[in-house]
Design an enzyme around this catalytic site. Structure first.
Site, PDB file in Angstrom:
ATOM      1  N   GLU A   1       0.743  -1.193  -0.083  1.00 21.16           N
ATOM      2  CA  GLU A   1      -0.008   0.001  -0.119  1.00 21.16           C
ATOM      3  C   GLU A   1       0.738   1.070   0.152  1.00 21.16           C
ATOM      4  O   GLU A   1       0.633   2.068  -0.755  1.00 21.16           O
ATOM      5  CB  GLU A   1      -1.015  -0.048   1.345  1.00 21.16           C
ATOM      6  CG  GLU A   1      -1.592   1.043   1.586  1.00 21.16           C
ATOM      7  CD  GLU A   1      -3.092   1.323   0.647  1.00 21.16           C
ATOM      8  OE1 GLU A   1      -3.233   0.276  -0.024  1.00 21.16           O
ATOM      9  OE2 GLU A   1      -3.637   2.259   0.728  1.00 21.16           O
ATOM     10  N   ASP A   2       1.837   1.249   0.736  1.00 24.58           N
ATOM     11  CA  ASP A   2       2.558   2.507   0.963  1.00 24.58           C
ATOM     12  C   ASP A   2       4.033   2.599   0.511  1.00 24.58           C
ATOM     13  O   ASP A   2       4.804   3.681   0.805  1.00 24.58           O
ATOM     14  CB  ASP A   2       2.838   2.798   2.693  1.00 24.58           C
ATOM     15  CG  ASP A   2       1.276   2.990   3.176  1.00 24.58           C
ATOM     16  OD1 ASP A   2       0.585   3.349   2.508  1.00 24.58           O
ATOM     17  OD2 ASP A   2       1.237   3.059   4.575  1.00 24.58           O
TER      18      ASP A   2
END
Ligand code: MN
Length: 717
Positions: A76-77
């Site tokens: 996700e990051d």
């Protein structure tokens, strides 16, 4: 700050054979890709995956879950791809990371339609692999712990979502520890003022409370010792959110919430739970109505414990929870407590059954096309103690837990309930007593003209079903009585050549009816049917005496009158006709039943219900529509006359011996008929008054024992 080694130590402690390399590798990988990233708090980002892994290690999850926790934000990051994760950590971890990443994108703060869709996704993820939701819960727990660093609107949004969605899920999965923490943290941001007040008051009394806890603990510990029950006793203040709810529910200020502290007694085995309860109740008086046995009846999330409130040393209410170490573990860790590491599978079959509702949720999402409906049902099943079942056409029905197909049938339509003769759940015939489970598709089999069964009242759950069945029983009783009553009245009128229709409409009838406080003619006829009121009695009040004369007979007593009074006096109460009270009953002369015989009733034209032995020839040939269930009322103390036939040697003094054998038992002989046969044998027919079939058997047995008696049999005609 939590370090990797702490997590590794924790894991090794509960899973000594764990392959820790994958955890170490995940840590190194996460450290690398998150490098340079910081959290809002200013701390290095790595702290977050590490703390998440730590929470899961406390829940004692397996190695892939812990590795996934370390990696859960990488895709996700950071620039990491799922392919990379799969290459480095294998397919299992890849799927878990994928699941958590997808779940993280789900927001429950959007429009209803969107929310429903999101719920659907979450349920699917849960059903696919429950570990995904557990990792998500751990992730959310750490985010909640550090929520203060976020700007206020964001704080409230996340707190709301946690309170509405994640805390209830933790509760449903039985993970009390996470549930209470999520609730308290959400509460803190959603109601900061109230939270602060409670916090201050709780803190202000800390030392006083600690002393109190220690005092109670010591008294209880001594008591348990005296009873030889080894145990751990602890006391703690309840979590703030539950104190708040108590204040709200009872509308009282903090100072009036008495049971702020809950004590826990943890014992070694199940028997000791009840022993400890007994000892505790011996020590302090229990508060009535506060004892709950969640051991015998576990909560839907498998929570088990004994709960009781007692009047403590200073006259105050004190709450206790008593459970075994194992139950305590399940209460804390919920679904995670059922993990099986050695077999390399998540649950054994038995445990999986307990959480079958997750699978059912998945099945629903296939069937429910309306997102709002789906949201409603899923939310409700997660949060409430109801079951949700489907009609064959896919409509959803909500019923209280414990409902049966009969409840389902009545909730659709009273006619369907009334005519229900069977039920299918997911295509298979089930008993009508079957307890419906969420997700069941229920099909009711009906048959025109069929009517409710009184026995259903013993297992239906909904008030609607109960009310409808009772209503039917009342109506049926009324109809039966009316039919019989009307026929009796008609016959009585016919005897005197009177027109019954005319009489029923006459002013005189109406006047007498009011005198007897009946509201309508039919209810008066029902009374006649039950034998409470004789048709002749009515006639004497509404017809001039001179009209009540039959040629050649005295006017005052009719045969009917005799029969009715005789029957109601003699047999009154001996037989109960399926739910009817006071119905006029007679016994078939064809089979002469006695108490204890298996019997059935036949609704006659005008003579009430005639009672026969079930296999009586007359009954076998009778119109089955007129048959009603009847039972002996053994408590009535009324007896019956039975006939027995004794064949014996024609010997002097034998008759005296036989009568003596009968009367010795305490049985009266009302008639005896003796015939001598050619072959030096005698046939004796005795009419004897007996209590029941048992007594009849006794008589027959003692006759059989007499020397000279050849055979003894009961005569049914
Ligand atoms: Mn995260």
């Amino acid at each position: 700050m939590l370090r990797l080694n702490d997590i590794l130590d924790t894991v090794t402690a509960y899973n000594p054979g764990a392959d820790l390399d994958i955890v170490k590798k995940a840590y190194v990988f996460a450290a690398k890709v998150h490098q340079g990233q910081t959290r809002r708090s200013g701390e290095p980002y790595l702290i977050h995956p590490l703390e998440t892994a730590g929470i899961l290690a406390e829940m004692r999850l397996d190695v892939p879950s812990i590795a996934t926790a370390l990696l859960h934000d990488t895709v996700e990051d950071t620039v990491t791809t799922l392919e990379e994760i799969e290459q480095l950590f294998g397919e299992e971890v890849r799927n878990l990371v994928d699941g958590v990443t997808k779940l993280s994108k789900i927001k429950f703060t959007t429009s209803e339609e969107k929310q429903a869709e999101n719920f659907r996704k979450m349920i699917m993820a849960m059903a696919k692999d429950i570990r995904v939701i557990l990792i998500k819960l751990a992730d959310r727990t750490h985010n909640m712990r550090t929520l203060e660093y976020l700007p206020e609107p964001k704080r409230i949004e996340i707190a709301r979502e946690t309170m509405d969605i994640y805390a209830p899920i933790a509760n449903r999965l039985g993970i009390q520890k996470i549930k209470t923490e999520l609730e308290d943290l959400s509460f803190k941001y959603l109601n900061p003022e109230i939270y602060k007040t409670i916090d201050e008051k709780v803190t202000a009394r800390q030392s006083k409370r600690d002393k109190y806890i220690e005092d109670v603990r010591e008294i209880v510990a001594n008591e348990m010792k005296a009873h030889n029950i080894p145990c751990d006793i602890s006391g703690r203040i309840k979590h703030f959110y539950s104190i708040h709810r108590k204040m709200e529910a009872q509308n009282i200020p903090f100072d009036e919430v008495y049971d702020l502290i809950a004590f826990r007694i943890i014992v070694d085995n199940l028997a000791q739970c009840y022993e400890a309860l007994g000892a505790l109740h011996g020590l302090w008086r229990p508060v009535p109505g506060r004892f709950k046995d969640y051991i015998a009846m576990p909560k839907a999330n498998n929570y088990q414990s004994l709960h009781t409130t007692v009047i403590g040393p200073h006259g105050e209410r004190v709450e206790f929870q008593i459970r075994t170490h194992e139950m305590h573990d399940v209460a804390d860790r919920g679904i995670a407590a059922h993990w099986k590491y050695k077999e390399g599978k998540i649950f054994d079959e038995k445990e999986e059954m307990k959480f079958k509702w997750i699978r059912r949720l998945l099945e629903w999402q296939k069937e429910l096309s309306d997102p709002a409906e789906f949201l409603d049902t899923v939310k409700l099943d997660l949060f409430a103690d109801d079951v949700y079942v489907f009609t064959p056409k896919g409509s959803l029905m909500e019923l209280p837990r414990g409902s049966t197909p009969i409840d389902f049938a009545y909730s659709i339509h009273s006619d369907i309930g009334d005519q229900c003769i069977g039920a299918k759940v997911s295509g298979k015939i089930v008993p009508l007593k079957y307890m419906l489970r969420s997700g069941d598709t229920v099909e009711i089999i009906t048959q025109k003209g069929r009517t409710p069964n009184k026995d259903w009242l013993q297992f239906v759950r909904t008030s609607k079903a109960k009310a409808k069945i009772r209503q039917f029983m009342r109506e049926e009783e009324h109809e039966h009585g009316l039919e019989i009553g009307r026929e009796m009245f008609d016959k009585e009128c016919a005897k005197y050549n009177l027109n019954s229709n005319k009489l029923l409409k006459s002013d005189e009838f109406e006047k007498y009816m009011h005198e007897l406080r009946f509201k309508e003619a039919n209810s008066m006829l029902v009374s006649v049917g039950y034998g409470k009121l004789s048709p002749h009695q009515i006639l004497t009040h509404i017809v001039p005496k001179e009209q009540l004369v039959i040629e050649g007979q005295a006017p005052k007593e009719t045969i009917w009158e005799k029969v009715v009074s005789k029957l109601s006096k003699r047999q009154g109460g001996l037989v109960k006709v399926s739910g009817l009270s006071d119905v006029l009953v007679s016994f078939g002369k064809c089979c002469n039943p006695v108490p204890g015989d298996s019997i059935i009733g036949y609704v006659t034209h005008g003579k009430g219900v005639s009672v026969h032995i079930r296999d009586c020839q007359k009954i076998l040939a009778a119109d089955s529509d007129r048959l009603v269930a009847v039972d002996w009322d053994m408590s009535s103390g009324v007896g019956r006359t039975a006939k027995i036939k004794v064949i014996c040697a024609d010997r002097q003094g034998l008759l005296a011996k036989m009568t003596e054998a009968i009367t010795e038992i305490g049985v009266n002989i009302t008639e005896a008929e003796i015939k001598t046969m050619d072959d030096r044998k005698a046939v004796n027919i005795f009419d004897i008054e007996i209590k029941d079939i048992e007594e009849l058997r006794k008589v027959m047995q003692s006759l059989e024992k007499l020397k000279g008696v050849i055979s003894v049999e009961r005569v049914r005609t």
